[in-house]
Structures are given as C-alpha cells and as structure tokens.
Scaffold this active site. Structure first.
Site, PDB file in Angstrom:
ATOM      1  N   LYS A 248       0.833  -1.202   0.000  1.00 28.61           N
ATOM      2  CA  LYS A 248       0.000   0.000   0.000  1.00 28.61           C
ATOM      3  C   LYS A 248       0.871   1.258   0.000  1.00 28.61           C
ATOM      4  O   LYS A 248       0.368   2.359  -0.220  1.00 28.61           O
ATOM      5  CB  LYS A 248      -0.964  -0.002   1.185  1.00 28.61           C
ATOM      6  CG  LYS A 248      -2.062  -1.038   1.077  1.00 28.61           C
ATOM      7  CD  LYS A 248      -3.160  -0.817   2.094  1.00 28.61           C
ATOM      8  CE  LYS A 248      -2.697  -0.984   3.527  1.00 28.61           C
ATOM      9  NZ  LYS A 248      -2.246  -2.359   3.828  1.00 28.61           N
TER      10      LYS A 248
ATOM     11  N   TYR B  37       1.357   4.159   6.456  1.00 23.71           N
ATOM     12  CA  TYR B  37       2.708   3.637   6.298  1.00 23.71           C
ATOM     13  C   TYR B  37       3.729   4.780   6.305  1.00 23.71           C
ATOM     14  O   TYR B  37       4.828   4.647   6.854  1.00 23.71           O
ATOM     15  CB  TYR B  37       2.837   2.864   4.988  1.00 23.71           C
ATOM     16  CG  TYR B  37       2.212   1.494   4.977  1.00 23.71           C
ATOM     17  CD1 TYR B  37       1.782   0.870   6.146  1.00 23.71           C
ATOM     18  CD2 TYR B  37       2.056   0.806   3.775  1.00 23.71           C
ATOM     19  CE1 TYR B  37       1.220  -0.392   6.116  1.00 23.71           C
ATOM     20  CE2 TYR B  37       1.494  -0.461   3.743  1.00 23.71           C
ATOM     21  CZ  TYR B  37       1.075  -1.052   4.906  1.00 23.71           C
ATOM     22  OH  TYR B  37       0.517  -2.310   4.868  1.00 23.71           O
TER      23      TYR B  37
END
Length: 355
Positions: A113, A146
């Site tokens: 991702k 992230y």
C-alpha cells in the site's frame, strides 16, 4: 551474528515467523503484544498496550534490545485515524526504549500500500500504479499510515543514532490466529466450508487478478529478509520489497488450491463475488464443523478475514513486485508460492485449525 531482539507484534503472522527464525539463530527474543504470545518456545513474552506510554514504560523497563522489529498495525475506520494510531504506536515503542540507549537497528514492516495507497484509494481516484512496483517509486500524494510509521522511525533514528530498514511485502502467507489480514488461512477455511457443505469454491475477485500476474510473500521469506537486513551493513537505511521470487496467475493457482481440499471450483464469471458476503452466514456453520472435528478454534472471525481477501483479490490491476534493492546486495532467498500454501495448510491441520 546474534543479538537481543524485540519483536513488536509477536503474535501475528510476521512476528511469529520472525521470532522462530531469530530463536533458531541463537538470538534472545522478546515478543511484545497486547496479550502475551504463548509461542514459539523460547520466546520471552512482553504484554503492553502500544497506545499507552506508561504501559510500555513498565513492560520494557528491563528489556534492552539491540534490534527492534516492528510488525504490527491497528485497523481503524478512517485513514486519518490509521495515521494517528499507528504512528503513535511506533513512536511510543521507540520512546520507551530510548532510555536504555541499546538499540542499534530498527526494522519496520509495511507493505505494498506504500505504492497503491490505502485500501481502494487508487480505485476511487482512478489512479492505477505502474507495475512492477519498484522501491524507488515516490510516495503518493494521499494520506497513508505507512508514511507516518516510516517518519516516526526516521525521526527516532536521528535522535537515537540507530540504523533502520523498511520491508514491503505483498500479501503475507503464514499461520496466525486472530490476525486482521490472513488470506491463506481465510482460503483454507472457506475451502473447508465448501467441502463440508457441498458448495463450490468460487473465485471472489476481479478479472484482472484472475488473469493477470501476481506474487505473494511467505512469512518465512520475510523473516529471512528481516534477519538479513538487520545483520548486513550494506542494507542499512534502505527500503526493500519482499516477495517469494516467483510469479503466478490466480487462474492457475485457484484450481490447485481447490484440489488440496477436494472441492469443485468456479473461476471468474464476469463479476465480483465478494467472499465477505459469501461467508457472512458461516459463523454457526464453522462452529458445527469445529465441534464435529474437534478443532482448536470454533470462532470463524478468529481465523478468516474475508474483507481483506476481497480487497486483495478484487484489485482491478495485476500486481507484481520488483526486488532489485535486496537482490543487488546479495539477498537471494526464494520460495515457491504453491509450496507456501501447501505448507500452511499442513501447519493448520497439524494445529487442529482445519480438519
């Protein structure tokens, strides 16, 4: 080389495989999770709430690791909450360890991702990333937890003087119970339900995923890369993709998975058939199967995560991953993907998680 490791998320798919690998190499391994992990043998369990600095300070008061492996996250309703919560967990752990001044390296596990954006964001925006996904691709201009986790590691590295590595797997295949993202076990449970009820093993995803090229990441090969990066000076302060090293098409693999369970299968037939809807009424079915076969886990939602499997297999693009950053530095580990699934199914049967 061996050391003292703190594995954050030791009860998950990645953390459990990593703890086993480190213990096999003679490391002292502390496993941190909200609930003390019971395995593998030799692990030193540590229980704490990663969102509670006081809890972490108390739990880690006597833990002074040389290496920290961050392999956990918490799912939240929005990406803004994902950023706030998951960034805080990384920040809190590293702050609690700063007093010891013992940490030499921190490894962070994120995922693809990083390139695709949060679940479904690239679909909604009409943005299709170019594959294969390469480590040098820039961050997307979207919210992404992230990135927040990475930034917390980078900031702490500047303050505390440790090196770091970031590891980006594709879908991780391995054993864990109560894990939020578990495609391999989800498919094993779904196939078992199909066999026990006479249903067909139906492909839930997109045409692009069915027909296109794909890859996955065995938890064991991810553990190998984490250990390699932690002990290889040339690998310091870099990000690495990590997949098995082979590629496949789901239209080839799906019938082979069906064959492992002796069930008839159906491939892509023109539309998505989400697994979350397919399994929505299966909790009592699984409890009956578990009781009849004496299985260790009767609660379906402790084993299967169909929402995550749908997101992986429903992507409107094929997903392939480039691994040149670690390959050029000598990381040559390879894992056949079909064997990843077969090994997992054997492990699930041995643990009485599927019949």
């Amino acid at each position: 080389m061996s050391g003292t490791a703190l594995v954050v998320g030791a009860s998950g798919i990645i953390g459990n495989a990593l703890a086993k690998r480190l213990l096999a190499e003679g490391w002292t391994v502390h496993g941190l999770a909200r609930r003390s992990p019971a395995e593998p043998e030799g692990l030193r369990p540590v229980a704490a709430d990663l969102l509670d600095p006081a809890s972490l300070d108390a739990a880690l008061a006597q833990v002074a690791p040389s290496h920290v492996f961050l392999a956990t996250w918490m799912r939240n309703p929005t990406e803004a909450e994902n950023i706030r919560v998951n960034g805080a967990m990384v920040r809190n752990v590293l702050a609690a360890l700063a007093r010891h001044n013992s940490v030499r390296h921190v490894a962070l596990v994120t995922g693809l991702k990083h390139y695709l954006g949060p679940f479904d964001s690239y679909v909604k925006a009409g943005r299709m990333p170019e594959t294969p996904l390469r480590e040098e691709m820039p961050r997307l201009d979207v919210e992404n937890f992230y990135y927040a986790q990475e930034d917390e590691v980078y900031a702490a590295a500047e303050r505390q003087g440790f090196t770091w590595s970031v590891h980006r797997p594709h879908t991780v295949i391995g054993k864990a119970v109560g894990n939020a993202m578990n495609l391999g076990t989800t498919l094993a449970v779904y196939a078992t339900i199909c066999r026990e009820t006479g249903r067909k093993f139906c492909w839930p995803g997109s045409q692009a995923q069915w027909e296109g090229l794909s890859d996955v990441t065995d938890a064991r090969i991810l553990a190998e890369q984490l250990l390699w990066a932690a002990t290889t000076p040339e690998a310091q302060n870099q990000a690495f993709n990590i997949v098995n090293g082979d590629i496949f098409r789901w239209k080839w693999l799906w019938p082979r998975l069906a064959g492992c369970f002796g069930v008839d299968w159906i491939g892509y037939e023109g539309e998505l058939r989400p697994l979350e809807a397919e399994m929505a009424q299966d909790a009592p079915v699984w409890r009956e199967i578990a009781g009849r076969h004496g299985l260790a886990e009767p609660e379906l939602d402790r084993l299967a995560s169909p929402w995550h499997t749908d997101l992986d297999l429903g992507r409107p693009i094929e997903v392939m991953t480039d691994m040149k950053n670690s390959r050029r530095l000598g990381f040559a580990a390879f894992q056949p993907t079909e064997a990843s699934f077969l090994d997992l199914f054997r492990e699930l049967r041995a643990g009485r998680l599927i019949p």
